[in-house]
Design a protein around this motif. Structure first.
Motif, PDB file in Angstrom:
ATOM      1  N   GLU A 177       1.082 106.207-102.454  1.00  0.00           N
ATOM      2  CA  GLU A 177       1.122 107.531-103.079  1.00  0.00           C
ATOM      3  C   GLU A 177       0.215 108.521-102.361  1.00  0.00           C
ATOM      4  N   GLN A 178      -0.811 108.041-101.663  1.00  0.00           N
ATOM      5  CA  GLN A 178      -1.819 108.944-101.116  1.00  0.00           C
ATOM      6  C   GLN A 178      -1.976 108.881 -99.605  1.00  0.00           C
ATOM      7  N   LEU A 179      -1.499 107.816 -98.979  1.00  0.00           N
ATOM      8  CA  LEU A 179      -1.715 107.644 -97.549  1.00  0.00           C
ATOM      9  C   LEU A 179      -0.404 107.401 -96.825  1.00  0.00           C
ATOM     10  N   ASP A 180      -0.454 107.552 -95.497  1.00  0.00           N
ATOM     11  CA  ASP A 180       0.691 107.207 -94.670  1.00  0.00           C
ATOM     12  C   ASP A 180       0.551 105.736 -94.288  1.00  0.00           C
ATOM     13  N   ILE A 181       1.271 104.896 -95.017  1.00  0.00           N
ATOM     14  CA  ILE A 181       1.290 103.467 -94.731  1.00  0.00           C
ATOM     15  C   ILE A 181       2.422 103.222 -93.744  1.00  0.00           C
ATOM     16  N   LEU A 182       2.095 102.742 -92.567  1.00  0.00           N
ATOM     17  CA  LEU A 182       3.109 102.583 -91.532  1.00  0.00           C
ATOM     18  C   LEU A 182       3.930 101.327 -91.729  1.00  0.00           C
ATOM     19  N   THR A 183       3.301 100.274 -92.188  1.00  0.00           N
ATOM     20  CA  THR A 183       4.036  99.059 -92.520  1.00  0.00           C
ATOM     21  C   THR A 183       3.104  98.131 -93.273  1.00  0.00           C
ATOM     22  N   ALA A 184       3.684  97.053 -93.792  1.00  0.00           N
ATOM     23  CA  ALA A 184       2.887  96.036 -94.462  1.00  0.00           C
ATOM     24  C   ALA A 184       3.252  94.666 -93.921  1.00  0.00           C
ATOM     25  N   THR A 185       2.243  93.811 -93.788  1.00  0.00           N
ATOM     26  CA  THR A 185       2.427  92.442 -93.305  1.00  0.00           C
ATOM     27  C   THR A 185       2.327  91.490 -94.489  1.00  0.00           C
ATOM     28  N   PRO A 186       3.284  90.584 -94.658  1.00  0.00           N
ATOM     29  CA  PRO A 186       3.238  89.657 -95.789  1.00  0.00           C
ATOM     30  C   PRO A 186       1.975  88.813 -95.784  1.00  0.00           C
ATOM     31  N   SER A 187       1.551  88.424 -96.963  1.00  0.00           N
ATOM     32  CA  SER A 187       0.345  87.599 -97.073  1.00  0.00           C
ATOM     33  C   SER A 187       0.514  86.271 -96.347  1.00  0.00           C
ATOM     34  N   SER A 188       1.735  85.759 -96.277  1.00  0.00           N
ATOM     35  CA  SER A 188       1.980  84.480 -95.607  1.00  0.00           C
ATOM     36  C   SER A 188       1.737  84.564 -94.107  1.00  0.00           C
ATOM     37  N   ARG A 189       1.719  85.779 -93.575  1.00  0.00           N
ATOM     38  CA  ARG A 189       1.552  85.960 -92.138  1.00  0.00           C
ATOM     39  C   ARG A 189       0.154  86.460 -91.786  1.00  0.00           C
ATOM     40  N   SER A 190      -0.597  86.912 -92.756  1.00  0.00           N
ATOM     41  CA  SER A 190      -1.894  87.521 -92.466  1.00  0.00           C
ATOM     42  C   SER A 190      -3.017  86.491 -92.524  1.00  0.00           C
ATOM     43  N   GLU A 191      -4.045  86.730 -91.751  1.00  0.00           N
ATOM     44  CA  GLU A 191      -5.196  85.829 -91.712  1.00  0.00           C
ATOM     45  C   GLU A 191      -6.009  85.902 -93.006  1.00  0.00           C
ATOM     46  N   SER A 192      -5.974  87.049 -93.658  1.00  0.00           N
ATOM     47  CA  SER A 192      -6.797  87.243 -94.852  1.00  0.00           C
ATOM     48  C   SER A 192      -6.229  86.572 -96.092  1.00  0.00           C
ATOM     49  N   GLY A 193      -4.930  86.256 -96.055  1.00  0.00           N
ATOM     50  CA  GLY A 193      -4.287  85.710 -97.248  1.00  0.00           C
ATOM     51  C   GLY A 193      -3.799  86.778 -98.205  1.00  0.00           C
ATOM     52  N   TYR A 194      -4.034  88.052 -97.850  1.00  0.00           N
ATOM     53  CA  TYR A 194      -3.545  89.182 -98.631  1.00  0.00           C
ATOM     54  C   TYR A 194      -2.449  89.914 -97.843  1.00  0.00           C
ATOM     55  N   VAL A 195      -1.729  90.799 -98.538  1.00  0.00           N
ATOM     56  CA  VAL A 195      -0.850  91.723 -97.833  1.00  0.00           C
ATOM     57  C   VAL A 195      -1.721  92.651 -96.993  1.00  0.00           C
ATOM     58  N   GLU A 196      -1.305  92.897 -95.755  1.00  0.00           N
ATOM     59  CA  GLU A 196      -2.053  93.780 -94.867  1.00  0.00           C
ATOM     60  C   GLU A 196      -1.222  95.008 -94.532  1.00  0.00           C
ATOM     61  N   ALA A 197      -1.815  96.176 -94.692  1.00  0.00           N
ATOM     62  CA  ALA A 197      -1.124  97.432 -94.421  1.00  0.00           C
ATOM     63  C   ALA A 197      -1.690  98.079 -93.172  1.00  0.00           C
ATOM     64  N   LEU A 198      -0.807  98.692 -92.384  1.00  0.00           N
ATOM     65  CA  LEU A 198      -1.234  99.501 -91.250  1.00  0.00           C
ATOM     66  C   LEU A 198      -1.298 100.943 -91.724  1.00  0.00           C
ATOM     67  N   VAL A 199      -2.490 101.524 -91.712  1.00  0.00           N
ATOM     68  CA  VAL A 199      -2.748 102.824 -92.330  1.00  0.00           C
ATOM     69  C   VAL A 199      -3.201 103.827 -91.275  1.00  0.00           C
ATOM     70  N   ARG A 200      -2.659 105.043 -91.371  1.00  0.00           N
ATOM     71  CA  ARG A 200      -3.101 106.134 -90.486  1.00  0.00           C
ATOM     72  C   ARG A 200      -4.109 107.000 -91.225  1.00  0.00           C
ATOM     73  N   LEU A 201      -5.263 107.230 -90.600  1.00  0.00           N
ATOM     74  CA  LEU A 201      -6.291 108.071 -91.205  1.00  0.00           C
ATOM     75  C   LEU A 201      -6.669 109.188 -90.240  1.00  0.00           C
ATOM     76  N   SER A 202      -6.665 110.410 -90.744  1.00  0.00           N
ATOM     77  CA  SER A 202      -7.109 111.556 -89.959  1.00  0.00           C
ATOM     78  C   SER A 202      -8.633 111.572 -89.909  1.00  0.00           C
ATOM     79  N   PRO A 203      -9.208 112.330 -88.966  1.00  0.00           N
ATOM     80  CA  PRO A 203     -10.673 112.422 -88.927  1.00  0.00           C
ATOM     81  C   PRO A 203     -11.264 112.937 -90.234  1.00  0.00           C
ATOM     82  N   GLU A 204     -10.522 113.829 -90.934  1.00  0.00           N
ATOM     83  CA  GLU A 204     -11.034 114.434 -92.162  1.00  0.00           C
ATOM     84  C   GLU A 204     -11.065 113.443 -93.331  1.00  0.00           C
ATOM     85  N   GLU A 205     -10.127 112.505 -93.361  1.00  0.00           N
ATOM     86  CA  GLU A 205     -10.050 111.604 -94.507  1.00  0.00           C
ATOM     87  C   GLU A 205     -10.637 110.221 -94.221  1.00  0.00           C
ATOM     88  N   ARG A 206     -11.050 109.981 -92.985  1.00  0.00           N
ATOM     89  CA  ARG A 206     -11.468 108.643 -92.579  1.00  0.00           C
ATOM     90  C   ARG A 206     -12.651 108.128 -93.397  1.00  0.00           C
TER      91      ARG A 206
END
Length: 422
Positions: A42-71
């Protein structure tokens, strides 16, 4: 010499100026529960999400774009919510400039070769439509181009029917494929065009043209796609302005605009969210084209695939609650059949395809074409997330041939599955 310098400056200004808005924007990988990641849309530009089964953390992982102003704000938020984060890319604008330079170079080479289309670059809306018309003129007994309607901004949406019997043999199954519902997913139209090419020009498998009628929409969202080429490489939605707040936040997410549990996700009701579902179900003329195609052939349509990018996944219903349709086992089996065929040709560095229920693999979604087509009666329906490798949406053109070739193998396997069970 002076004129040459001026011309070069103008070209460089066009290339570099167009990506200025993303100067200093960074990409971060953020891990969290499916619910937490879904809330970010709802608030960020999420480019994609990686399933928890594929991520090292065990959680869903999102690729997020952050501008310098919102970082700073969001990095603090991730830390406060115990969401592990790591930086993936330092300057998105620089990545875009590199992509654009490669595309221009490959387009020049393709034109010099005399080819109307090649599998090592990207093409605009007009060029794609011209190629469809060329095929219809050259193969009139097999290909029919349908002018399905106009986009919000008045661009012609075309699709092809491929049939040895002109869609008159009602005993044949139908396969429907669409691409580029999301504008920035540039690698999807080449895949759709390659499927057409293999069926028509290469005649790669006559069984699939003799036994099946095909409907393929290579460019479902021409307004958004052209805008992503000319103005904003990261644009995702349509370009409509028929909803409240559309002056500030134009466009609708075409893959949230279908009438399946539409209006039940609060995050998708925000016009400024990248997953905005629109003012009503089927409000977008581009989405109505897909709806009408499916309903016209509903009694015979056995397989529907919406091509997206990126993530190496075949996702099936139900995305809104995580339960399975009555034919859930068959959906999984057919998906695995297609995924296995792709994996056999994939690059070593590519992630193996994941096949599964969309909500369980990632997070809940509403208003998707995959769920709507299954709800109205199409037996096999999927969101197919193509490879992005380490590049995400910005797939370098030299990878296009690999992606279209391996994906065709999966589509062909799915088509043979349809024939075997029809």
């Amino acid at each position: 010499m002076e004129r040459l310098v001026v011309c070069l400056l103008l070209v460089l200004g066009a290339v570099y100026g167009r990506h200025e808005k993303y100067e200093g924007h960074q990409l971060f990988k953020v891990a969290g529960t499916a619910e937490k990641i879904a809330e970010l849309y709802e608030q960020l530009d999420i480019l994609t999400a990686t399933p928890s089964s594929r991520s090292e953390s065990g959680y869903v992982e999102a690729l997020v774009r952050l501008s310098p102003e919102e970082r700073l704000q969001w990095l603090k938020y991730f830390d406060a919510n115990s969401m592990p984060v790591s930086k993936i890319a330092d300057n998105l604008a620089e990545i875009m400039r590199g992509e654009e330079a490669k595309i221009k170079s490959n387009r020049i080479a393709a034109k010099r070769s005399g080819r109307s289309i090649s599998w090592d670059t990207y093409y605009n809306h007009e060029e794609i439509n011209e190629y469809l018309d060329e095929l219809a003129a050259e193969y009139p007994d097999l290909v029919t181009v349908i002018n399905a309607g106009l986009s919000y901004e008045g661009r012609q949406i075309k699709y092809v029917r491929i049939s040895t019997t002109r869609f008159e043999n009602l005993q044949k199954p139908v396969i429907v494929i669409d691409a580029a519902v999301h504008a920035r997913e540039w690698v999807t139209p080449p895949v759709a065009l390659y499927i057409i090419n293999q069926l028509v020009v290469a005649a790669a498998d006559s069984v699939l043209t003799e036994g099946i009628d095909w409907v393929i929409i290579p460019l479902a969202n021409p307004d958004g796609y052209q805008y992503s080429i000319e103005e904003d490489r990261m644009w995702r939605k349509t370009r409509s302005r028929s909803h409240a707040s559309s002056d500030a936040c134009p466009g609708v997410d075409g893959n949230r605009n279908f009438d399946h549990h539409w209006g039940t996700n609060a995050a998708a009701a925000n016009p400024c969210a990248i997953i905005f579902e629109g003012p009503s179900a089927f409000s977008e003329p581009e989405v109505r084209v897909i709806r009408d195609v499916v309903l016209q052939q509903l009694s015979r349509t056995s397989l529907y695939i919406s091509l997206h990018s990126f993530g190496n996944m075949f996702l099936y219903a139900w995305g809104n609650n995580g339960t399975l349709p009555a034919n859930g086992l068959i959906l999984h089996l057919a998906g695995v059949t297609m995924a296995t065929a792709i994996d056999e040709l994939a690059l070593d560095k590519a992630d193996p395809y994941i096949v599964g229920n969309a909500a369980n693999v990632l997070y809940y979604t509403t208003g998707t074409s995959r769920d709507w087509t299954r709800a109205v009666g199409v037996p096999l329906t999927y969101t197919l997330e193509l490879p992005g490798y380490e590049y995400g949406f910005l797939v370098p053109p030299e990878y296009v041939e690999q992606i279209v070739t391996e994906t065709w193998a999966g589509i062909a396997a799915g088509a043979h599955y349809v024939l075997s069970s029809w």
